[in-house]
Design a protein around this motif. Structure first.
Motif, PDB file in Angstrom:
ATOM      1  N   ASP A   1      -4.977  -6.065   6.950  1.00  0.00           N
ATOM      2  CA  ASP A   1      -4.896  -6.170   6.316  1.00  0.00           C
ATOM      3  C   ASP A   1      -5.070  -8.060   5.552  1.00  0.00           C
ATOM      4  O   ASP A   1      -6.025  -8.183   4.942  1.00  0.00           O
ATOM      5  CB  ASP A   1      -3.834  -5.730   4.548  1.00  0.00           C
ATOM      6  CG  ASP A   1      -3.698  -3.665   4.544  1.00  0.00           C
ATOM      7  OD1 ASP A   1      -5.083  -3.262   4.946  1.00  0.00           O
ATOM      8  OD2 ASP A   1      -3.124  -3.206   3.648  1.00  0.00           O
TER       9      ASP A   1
ATOM     10  N   VAL B   1     -11.560  -6.403   3.026  1.00  0.00           N
ATOM     11  CA  VAL B   1     -10.488  -6.101   4.091  1.00  0.00           C
ATOM     12  C   VAL B   1     -11.155  -5.369   5.382  1.00  0.00           C
ATOM     13  O   VAL B   1     -11.013  -5.295   6.559  1.00  0.00           O
ATOM     14  CB  VAL B   1      -9.053  -5.027   3.224  1.00  0.00           C
ATOM     15  CG1 VAL B   1      -8.271  -5.005   3.840  1.00  0.00           C
ATOM     16  CG2 VAL B   1      -8.755  -6.573   2.392  1.00  0.00           C
TER      17      VAL B   1
ATOM     18  N   PRO C   1     -11.860  -4.830  -1.775  1.00  0.00           N
ATOM     19  CA  PRO C   1     -11.318  -3.913  -0.614  1.00  0.00           C
ATOM     20  C   PRO C   1     -12.193  -3.177   0.887  1.00  0.00           C
ATOM     21  O   PRO C   1     -12.169  -3.548   1.766  1.00  0.00           O
ATOM     22  CB  PRO C   1     -10.951  -2.605  -0.675  1.00  0.00           C
ATOM     23  CG  PRO C   1     -10.502  -2.881  -2.064  1.00  0.00           C
ATOM     24  CD  PRO C   1     -11.557  -3.865  -2.106  1.00  0.00           C
TER      25      PRO C   1
ATOM     26  N   ASP D   1      -0.514  -2.813  10.434  1.00  0.00           N
ATOM     27  CA  ASP D   1      -0.981  -3.693   9.425  1.00  0.00           C
ATOM     28  C   ASP D   1      -1.570  -4.877   9.129  1.00  0.00           C
ATOM     29  O   ASP D   1      -1.260  -6.100   9.284  1.00  0.00           O
ATOM     30  CB  ASP D   1       0.564  -3.826   8.847  1.00  0.00           C
ATOM     31  CG  ASP D   1       0.822  -4.229   7.212  1.00  0.00           C
ATOM     32  OD1 ASP D   1      -0.644  -4.002   6.289  1.00  0.00           O
ATOM     33  OD2 ASP D   1       1.224  -4.659   7.133  1.00  0.00           O
TER      34      ASP D   1
ATOM     35  N   VAL E   1      -5.734   1.749  -0.216  1.00  0.00           N
ATOM     36  CA  VAL E   1      -5.595   0.163  -0.210  1.00  0.00           C
ATOM     37  C   VAL E   1      -4.856  -0.230  -1.907  1.00  0.00           C
ATOM     38  O   VAL E   1      -5.300   0.638  -2.678  1.00  0.00           O
ATOM     39  CB  VAL E   1      -6.726  -0.256   0.030  1.00  0.00           C
ATOM     40  CG1 VAL E   1      -6.962  -1.734   0.371  1.00  0.00           C
ATOM     41  CG2 VAL E   1      -6.497   0.039   0.996  1.00  0.00           C
TER      42      VAL E   1
ATOM     43  N   ASN F   1       1.000  -1.002   0.331  1.00  0.00           N
ATOM     44  CA  ASN F   1      -0.285   0.078   0.140  1.00  0.00           C
ATOM     45  C   ASN F   1       1.098   1.367   0.253  1.00  0.00           C
ATOM     46  O   ASN F   1       1.720   1.336   0.642  1.00  0.00           O
ATOM     47  CB  ASN F   1      -0.902   0.014   1.446  1.00  0.00           C
ATOM     48  CG  ASN F   1      -2.419  -1.424   1.519  1.00  0.00           C
ATOM     49  OD1 ASN F   1      -1.907  -0.793   0.478  1.00  0.00           O
ATOM     50  ND2 ASN F   1      -2.116  -1.813   2.109  1.00  0.00           N
TER      51      ASN F   1
END
Length: 361
Positions: free
Chosen positions: A234, A61, A58, A232, A50, A29
């Motif tokens: 994600d 996410v 996303p 982080d 993203v 990212n």
């Protein structure tokens, strides 16, 4: 810059925006630090775009991140110990611009440091404690309710098939120059299903996993160097504890950088492996089964060879996934991983003996 400025204005910030600058060294990212004038003091935020080439959905996410951070909040003593999403002006967790890019914002974690490379035994130990605590706090979270935001992310047999496909296509004509690396990966194909088979056999339970447990995804208190927050998120999704452990080892117990060109510098530091095992299992607080603990070396080797084949597959495909800074960057990354796998194999008995001492029976 105009696109970034427009995104900043979509979030519910405290104060007037003074400016923003690129921040961090992430592979995936684009990240920026945003500074606002909030009267007597500045208020700082982290803005991220993203990568929707990597994260195809996303929204899922962000749904995972919102669920997990909300679940974690009652476990922490202060706000700095869990990521805090900043809502958009219309109350959402992200902003989607006219070009289809997704933007999100977090409160900046103040008085903290993030280390790209392990600077001391104590820092590595504290990183291990942080990820162990993360496992412990989420031990009762229903992992199956999270979205699998990248299908088969740590499904190594699937990754191996992706590698074989990239090899067969050889879009950039690079395969002829990496025959040794190709054969190294092919020679270990029977190993790649061990963790999935262990899950099917009931000895490796499904858990919430972070899936990117490098030391630079832990924020440490700037003064005490104690862990504050795992960042982080994600790739947080259903997975295995041993792969979270293993990703830390492949990154932190390697005596060289991930893209070191001189492979004589790449070795497994058994001392750091032992330090990390101690911190991680102490952080887990007895939540792992003995069968999981005994698979920690397999998790380490699996994450290392999986990462190596991913780097090589991306190199063969033309460097479309990982950010690169020169043409052979992914190849250099691949070679360090494969050398580290070889070092793990040389030290396999020692790795097993180290984790065995933490089993309850």
């Amino acid at each position: 810059m105009e696109q970034i400025a427009k995104a900043v204005k979509k979030f519910n910030l405290c104060g007037d925006v003074r400016g923003f600058i690129p921040y961090g060294n992430g592979h995936i990212n684009d990240t920026f630090k945003v500074v606002c004038d909030n009267g007597a003091t500045d208020r700082e935020y982290i803005l991220q775009a993203v990568n929707n080439n990597v994260f195809k959905e996303p929204e899922k996410v962000m749904e995972n991140i919102e669920k997990v951070t909300k679940y974690l909040r009652p476990f922490v003593k202060e706000d700095r110990e869990v990521l805090t999403l900043v809502p958009t002006l219309d109350g959402k967790t992200f902003y989607k611009d006219e070009n289809g890019y997704f933007w999100r914002m977090y409160d900046f974690i103040t008085d903290s440091v993030c280390i790209d490379r392990v600077e001391s035994d104590e820092d590595f130990y504290q990183s291990a404690v942080a990820f162990g605590n993360f496992q412990r706090m989420l031990s009762d979270f229903p992992a199956e309710t999270l979205h699998e935001t990248i299908p088969n992310f740590h499904n190594t047999p699937s990754r191996y098939n992706d590698f074989l496909k990239a090899l067969e296509e050889d879009k950039c004509g690079r395969a002829a120059g990496v025959k040794e690396e190709i054969e190294f990966i092919k020679a270990r194909k029977d190993f790649y299903s061990i963790l999935i088979d262990s899950n099917k056999e009931g000895v490796l339970p499904l858990r919430v996993s972070h899936n990117d447990t490098k030391s630079n995804n832990v924020m440490l208190d700037a003064k005490t160097r104690r862990p504050l927050c795992v960042i982080d998120l994600d790739t947080i999704m259903p997975g295995f504890s041993v792969t979270d452990f293993g990703d830390s080892i492949r990154f932190g117990a390697n005596t060289a950088a991930e893209d070191e060109k001189d492979l004589t510098k790449v070795n497994l530091d058994l001392h750091l492996f032992e330090i990390y095992a101690k911190g991680f299992l102490e952080g887990c607080g007895g939540q792992l089964l003995d069968s999981e603990i005994m698979l920690l070396p397999e998790g380490s080797k699996m994450m290392t060879i999986e990462c190596g084949m991913r780097f090589l597959a991306d190199y063969l495909a033309g460097d479309t996934y990982f950010k690169t800074h020169y043409p052979e960057h992914n190849l250099d990354r691949c070679r360090t991983q494969l050398k580290l796998v070889a070092e793990m194999e040389k030290n396999w008995d020692e790795m097993k003996n180290i984790v065995k001492q933490y089993c309850k029976n």
